[in-house]
Design a protein around this motif. Structure first.
Motif, PDB file in Angstrom:
ATOM      1  N   GLU A 185      16.295 -33.887 -23.203  1.00 18.00           N
ATOM      2  CA  GLU A 185      15.168 -34.644 -23.765  1.00 18.00           C
ATOM      3  C   GLU A 185      14.868 -34.123 -25.164  1.00 18.00           C
ATOM      4  O   GLU A 185      13.821 -33.526 -25.424  1.00 18.00           O
ATOM      5  N   ASN A 186      15.802 -34.344 -26.062  1.00 17.83           N
ATOM      6  CA  ASN A 186      15.659 -33.879 -27.434  1.00 17.83           C
ATOM      7  C   ASN A 186      16.101 -35.013 -28.348  1.00 17.83           C
ATOM      8  O   ASN A 186      17.287 -35.249 -28.541  1.00 17.83           O
ATOM      9  N   GLU A 187      15.150 -35.731 -28.910  1.00 19.77           N
ATOM     10  CA  GLU A 187      15.445 -36.924 -29.687  1.00 19.77           C
ATOM     11  C   GLU A 187      16.317 -36.653 -30.918  1.00 19.77           C
ATOM     12  O   GLU A 187      17.235 -37.423 -31.206  1.00 19.77           O
ATOM     13  N   PRO A 188      16.064 -35.565 -31.687  1.00 19.50           N
ATOM     14  CA  PRO A 188      16.933 -35.305 -32.842  1.00 19.50           C
ATOM     15  C   PRO A 188      18.394 -35.081 -32.456  1.00 19.50           C
ATOM     16  O   PRO A 188      19.305 -35.571 -33.138  1.00 19.50           O
ATOM     17  N   GLU A 191      23.644 -31.959 -20.707  1.00 21.42           N
ATOM     18  CA  GLU A 191      24.263 -30.643 -20.845  1.00 21.42           C
ATOM     19  C   GLU A 191      25.586 -30.605 -20.087  1.00 21.42           C
ATOM     20  O   GLU A 191      25.747 -31.261 -19.060  1.00 21.42           O
ATOM     21  N   LEU A 192      26.536 -29.846 -20.611  1.00 24.95           N
ATOM     22  CA  LEU A 192      27.723 -29.499 -19.851  1.00 24.95           C
ATOM     23  C   LEU A 192      27.584 -28.033 -19.457  1.00 24.95           C
ATOM     24  O   LEU A 192      27.309 -27.182 -20.308  1.00 24.95           O
ATOM     25  N   LEU A 193      27.741 -27.762 -18.180  1.00 27.06           N
ATOM     26  CA  LEU A 193      27.540 -26.401 -17.686  1.00 27.06           C
ATOM     27  C   LEU A 193      28.743 -25.542 -18.044  1.00 27.06           C
ATOM     28  O   LEU A 193      29.896 -25.877 -17.731  1.00 27.06           O
ATOM     29  N   GLU A 194      28.484 -24.442 -18.740  1.00 28.39           N
ATOM     30  CA  GLU A 194      29.543 -23.588 -19.267  1.00 28.39           C
ATOM     31  C   GLU A 194      30.265 -22.814 -18.174  1.00 28.39           C
ATOM     32  O   GLU A 194      29.677 -22.434 -17.163  1.00 28.39           O
ATOM     33  N   ARG A 195      31.547 -22.580 -18.421  1.00 31.46           N
ATOM     34  CA  ARG A 195      32.305 -21.670 -17.578  1.00 31.46           C
ATOM     35  C   ARG A 195      32.103 -20.244 -18.082  1.00 31.46           C
ATOM     36  O   ARG A 195      31.782 -20.037 -19.259  1.00 31.46           O
TER      37      ARG A 195
END
Length: 247
Positions: A226-229, A161-165
């Motif tokens: 942890e999301n394979e798709p 994830e990139l943490l949103e501003r």
């Protein structure tokens, strides 16, 4: 560093008086934050574009601060945005062989204040890069495509994830891939991973990496997804850009 650059590329330096004039111009515009311009030159390396043409001339300015060397490699954004991703990878690999520790990009039309800097001064960005290398840890993704030595990014390959501003709504991720002694990071919007039309467009876009390189997210790297798709789709995009051999 300049010797390594000359080994990997055809590189020429301008005359000393031209360097001095350039430094005086920069001092007039910016607070250079203790950086010293030590060389100005030209780098020649052919980069092919999606338009069927190419260019091979880039400006190089070399700065020093705190026993560190920083190279600013300039290209017209209007041309760079059409460079094939496979060509971007060839270029980045040459910079890796020259000994680069951290490679990222930006454009002059970015207002650095929008990503947290106190003023719109490119030397504040350079200062942040030097501090990050000295600290030995990359926690923020500086550009949408970033290459960094593995010792500065102690995380395993995968999707993060990139943490949103504040003020941004769409979720964004970063795919982390190992390349020899480096990690390559490329940001991906959630819609590109989940919307079929966006996904098709991205798979057909052969210049995605060049656009990512000049993007400036400046976001913290968060937890692993942890999301394979989602990971599988992100890997498909990556392979579509670099080819099956990853070169």
């Amino acid at each position: 560093m300049l010797e390594n650059l000359s080994r990997e590329f055809r590189y020429t330096r301008e005359l000393a008086y031209q360097r001095k004039e350039r430094e005086e111009h920069l001092k007039f515009i910016f607070d250079m934050r203790g950086f010293r311009l030590v060389a100005v030159g030209e780098l020649h390396y052919e980069l092919k574009t999606t338009e069927g043409d190419s260019f091979d001339w880039l400006e190089v300015e070399t700065y020093s601060k705190d026993d560190m060397t920083l190279l600013q490699i300039g290209a017209y954004t209007g041309r760079w945005m059409f460079v094939l991703s496979s060509e971007v990878m060839r270029f980045l690999r040459k910079l890796m062989k020259a000994g680069a520790v951290l490679i990222c990009g930006y454009t002059d039309d970015h207002d650095l204040r929008k990503v947290g800097f106190e003023e719109d001064n490119q030397f504040l960005l350079y200062e942040w890069l030097v501090k990050t290398v000295k600290l030995g840890k990359l926690e923020v993704l500086p550009s949408g495509l970033t290459v960094v030595k593995k010792e500065l990014l102690d995380i395993e390959d995968g999707l993060y994830e990139l943490l949103e501003r504040p003020g941004r709504e769409e979720r964004e991720y970063v795919l982390v891939k190992s390349l020899d002694s480096y990690k390559l990071l490329v940001s991906i919007r959630e819609s590109d991973l989940t919307d079929e039309e966006c996904s098709r467009d991205l798979l057909e876009d052969k210049a995605w990496f060049s656009l990512k390189l000049v993007g400036l997210p400046f976001k913290l790297i968060g937890r692993k997804v942890e999301n394979e798709p989602l990971l599988k789709r992100a890997e498909e995009f990556f392979q579509a850009q670099v080819g099956e051999d990853g070169r």
